[in-house]
Design a protein around this motif. Structure first.
Motif, PDB file in Angstrom:
ATOM      1  N   LYS A  86     -43.362   8.182  30.994  1.00 40.87           N
ATOM      2  CA  LYS A  86     -42.875   7.138  30.050  1.00 40.87           C
ATOM      3  C   LYS A  86     -41.616   7.388  29.679  1.00 40.87           C
ATOM      4  O   LYS A  86     -41.173   8.943  29.393  1.00 40.87           O
ATOM      5  CB  LYS A  86     -43.868   6.698  29.228  1.00 40.87           C
ATOM      6  CG  LYS A  86     -45.076   6.514  29.476  1.00 40.87           C
ATOM      7  CD  LYS A  86     -46.032   6.234  28.345  1.00 40.87           C
ATOM      8  CE  LYS A  86     -47.668   6.043  28.749  1.00 40.87           C
ATOM      9  NZ  LYS A  86     -48.345   6.003  27.534  1.00 40.87           N
ATOM     10  N   PRO A  87     -40.638   6.436  29.358  1.00 40.03           N
ATOM     11  CA  PRO A  87     -39.128   6.994  28.698  1.00 40.03           C
ATOM     12  C   PRO A  87     -39.625   7.799  27.591  1.00 40.03           C
ATOM     13  O   PRO A  87     -38.615   8.686  27.078  1.00 40.03           O
ATOM     14  CB  PRO A  87     -38.522   5.578  28.563  1.00 40.03           C
ATOM     15  CG  PRO A  87     -39.101   4.771  29.637  1.00 40.03           C
ATOM     16  CD  PRO A  87     -40.672   5.236  29.718  1.00 40.03           C
ATOM     17  N   GLU A  88     -40.369   7.297  26.838  1.00 43.92           N
ATOM     18  CA  GLU A  88     -40.693   8.152  25.506  1.00 43.92           C
ATOM     19  C   GLU A  88     -41.304   9.587  25.662  1.00 43.92           C
ATOM     20  O   GLU A  88     -41.391  10.617  24.757  1.00 43.92           O
ATOM     21  CB  GLU A  88     -41.695   7.481  24.488  1.00 43.92           C
ATOM     22  CG  GLU A  88     -43.262   7.110  25.323  1.00 43.92           C
ATOM     23  CD  GLU A  88     -43.210   5.714  25.980  1.00 43.92           C
ATOM     24  OE1 GLU A  88     -42.112   5.218  26.360  1.00 43.92           O
ATOM     25  OE2 GLU A  88     -44.278   4.780  25.507  1.00 43.92           O
ATOM     26  N   ASP A  89     -41.448  10.120  27.137  1.00 48.22           N
ATOM     27  CA  ASP A  89     -41.657  11.315  27.485  1.00 48.22           C
ATOM     28  C   ASP A  89     -40.400  12.235  27.199  1.00 48.22           C
ATOM     29  O   ASP A  89     -40.305  13.493  27.312  1.00 48.22           O
ATOM     30  CB  ASP A  89     -42.184  11.700  28.543  1.00 48.22           C
ATOM     31  CG  ASP A  89     -43.881  11.250  28.468  1.00 48.22           C
ATOM     32  OD1 ASP A  89     -44.175  10.418  29.288  1.00 48.22           O
ATOM     33  OD2 ASP A  89     -44.400  11.356  27.471  1.00 48.22           O
ATOM     34  N   THR A  90     -39.182  11.462  27.262  1.00 43.28           N
ATOM     35  CA  THR A  90     -37.821  12.249  27.368  1.00 43.28           C
ATOM     36  C   THR A  90     -37.795  13.112  26.222  1.00 43.28           C
ATOM     37  O   THR A  90     -38.074  12.943  25.180  1.00 43.28           O
ATOM     38  CB  THR A  90     -36.771  11.093  27.291  1.00 43.28           C
ATOM     39  OG1 THR A  90     -37.026  10.423  28.424  1.00 43.28           O
ATOM     40  CG2 THR A  90     -35.421  11.794  27.340  1.00 43.28           C
ATOM     41  N   ALA A  91     -37.576  14.530  26.540  1.00 47.30           N
ATOM     42  CA  ALA A  91     -37.587  15.671  25.473  1.00 47.30           C
ATOM     43  C   ALA A  91     -36.999  16.749  25.949  1.00 47.30           C
ATOM     44  O   ALA A  91     -36.943  16.829  27.391  1.00 47.30           O
ATOM     45  CB  ALA A  91     -38.927  15.679  24.936  1.00 47.30           C
ATOM     46  N   VAL A  92     -36.658  17.552  25.365  1.00 47.03           N
ATOM     47  CA  VAL A  92     -36.865  19.126  25.797  1.00 47.03           C
ATOM     48  C   VAL A  92     -38.133  19.633  25.771  1.00 47.03           C
ATOM     49  O   VAL A  92     -38.861  19.744  24.739  1.00 47.03           O
ATOM     50  CB  VAL A  92     -35.553  19.825  25.053  1.00 47.03           C
ATOM     51  CG1 VAL A  92     -35.701  21.329  25.327  1.00 47.03           C
ATOM     52  CG2 VAL A  92     -34.363  19.374  24.842  1.00 47.03           C
ATOM     53  N   TYR A  93     -38.538  20.344  26.734  1.00 49.79           N
ATOM     54  CA  TYR A  93     -40.109  20.877  26.750  1.00 49.79           C
ATOM     55  C   TYR A  93     -39.848  22.421  26.728  1.00 49.79           C
ATOM     56  O   TYR A  93     -39.150  22.835  27.679  1.00 49.79           O
ATOM     57  CB  TYR A  93     -40.534  20.483  28.090  1.00 49.79           C
ATOM     58  CG  TYR A  93     -41.100  19.139  28.130  1.00 49.79           C
ATOM     59  CD1 TYR A  93     -40.085  17.977  28.237  1.00 49.79           C
ATOM     60  CD2 TYR A  93     -42.525  18.891  27.873  1.00 49.79           C
ATOM     61  CE1 TYR A  93     -40.663  16.734  27.745  1.00 49.79           C
ATOM     62  CE2 TYR A  93     -42.858  17.564  27.884  1.00 49.79           C
ATOM     63  CZ  TYR A  93     -41.879  16.632  27.802  1.00 49.79           C
ATOM     64  OH  TYR A  93     -42.543  15.242  27.751  1.00 49.79           O
ATOM     65  N   TYR A  94     -40.796  22.987  25.912  1.00 48.57           N
ATOM     66  CA  TYR A  94     -40.685  24.357  25.491  1.00 48.57           C
ATOM     67  C   TYR A  94     -41.949  24.952  25.939  1.00 48.57           C
ATOM     68  O   TYR A  94     -43.191  24.419  25.515  1.00 48.57           O
ATOM     69  CB  TYR A  94     -40.365  24.663  24.167  1.00 48.57           C
ATOM     70  CG  TYR A  94     -38.998  24.161  23.630  1.00 48.57           C
ATOM     71  CD1 TYR A  94     -38.909  23.062  22.942  1.00 48.57           C
ATOM     72  CD2 TYR A  94     -37.820  24.943  23.671  1.00 48.57           C
ATOM     73  CE1 TYR A  94     -37.838  22.542  22.541  1.00 48.57           C
ATOM     74  CE2 TYR A  94     -36.584  24.411  23.005  1.00 48.57           C
ATOM     75  CZ  TYR A  94     -36.584  23.418  22.589  1.00 48.57           C
ATOM     76  OH  TYR A  94     -35.660  22.851  22.213  1.00 48.57           O
ATOM     77  N   CYS A  95     -41.964  26.242  26.644  1.00 45.22           N
ATOM     78  CA  CYS A  95     -43.089  26.876  26.956  1.00 45.22           C
ATOM     79  C   CYS A  95     -43.470  27.557  25.546  1.00 45.22           C
ATOM     80  O   CYS A  95     -42.289  28.229  24.908  1.00 45.22           O
ATOM     81  CB  CYS A  95     -42.893  27.733  28.186  1.00 45.22           C
ATOM     82  SG  CYS A  95     -44.234  29.043  28.767  1.00 45.22           S
ATOM     83  N   THR A  96     -44.662  27.992  25.062  1.00 43.25           N
ATOM     84  CA  THR A  96     -44.866  28.533  24.069  1.00 43.25           C
ATOM     85  C   THR A  96     -46.034  29.798  24.258  1.00 43.25           C
ATOM     86  O   THR A  96     -47.019  29.669  25.081  1.00 43.25           O
ATOM     87  CB  THR A  96     -45.576  27.784  22.848  1.00 43.25           C
ATOM     88  OG1 THR A  96     -46.543  27.379  23.252  1.00 43.25           O
ATOM     89  CG2 THR A  96     -44.295  26.954  22.663  1.00 43.25           C
ATOM     90  N   LEU A  97     -45.909  30.857  23.772  1.00 46.39           N
ATOM     91  CA  LEU A  97     -46.873  32.027  23.488  1.00 46.39           C
ATOM     92  C   LEU A  97     -47.515  31.794  22.107  1.00 46.39           C
ATOM     93  O   LEU A  97     -46.809  32.053  20.980  1.00 46.39           O
ATOM     94  CB  LEU A  97     -46.282  33.242  23.665  1.00 46.39           C
ATOM     95  CG  LEU A  97     -47.181  34.479  23.393  1.00 46.39           C
ATOM     96  CD1 LEU A  97     -48.502  34.545  24.462  1.00 46.39           C
ATOM     97  CD2 LEU A  97     -46.260  35.634  23.513  1.00 46.39           C
TER      98      LEU A  97
END
Length: 119
Positions: A86-97
């Motif tokens: 969805k357009p609201e999924d627009t974001a910078v996505y980060y992998c995390t430990l």
């Protein structure tokens, strides 16, 4: 030194699918508690998916049923399969430990990958 590198972010149309990958180095990946967070413009960073060292998963309500987190210990890689975007999924996505399977504390972040969902 722990390093997390994300791949796969791009622009996609609403309703489409995308898979993000995160390659991890510098830690015992098979024992690592991993996850994904995202940050949309003007909003706080939010945790959206977690996967334990044993493969147990948890999701934020905003992505539950649409996103799937998985891992390949032989490849030192964690994935985020995203569907019905969805357009609201627009974001910078980060992998995390995370610190451990029993902790929500993030000890290492990737550099982020941009996902843009067009309407």
């Amino acid at each position: 030194q722990v390093r997390l590198v994300e791949y796969g972010g791009r622009m996609v149309q609403s309703g489409g699918s995308l898979r993000l990958s995160c390659v991890v180095s510098g830690t015992d990946f098979s024992s690592a508690a991993m996850g994904w967070s995202r940050q949309a413009p003007g909003q706080q960073r939010e945790s959206i998916a977690q996967i334990s060292s044993g493969g147990m998963t948890m999701y934020a309500d905003s992505v539950k049923g649409r996103f799937t987190v998985s891992r390949n210990n032989a490849m030192y890689t964690v994935y985020l399969q995203m569907t019905s975007l969805k357009p609201e999924d627009t974001a910078v996505y980060y992998c995390t430990l995370r610190e451990s399977d029993s902790s929500n504390r993030v000890v290492s972040w990737g550099q982020g990958t941009q996902v843009t969902v067009s309407s």
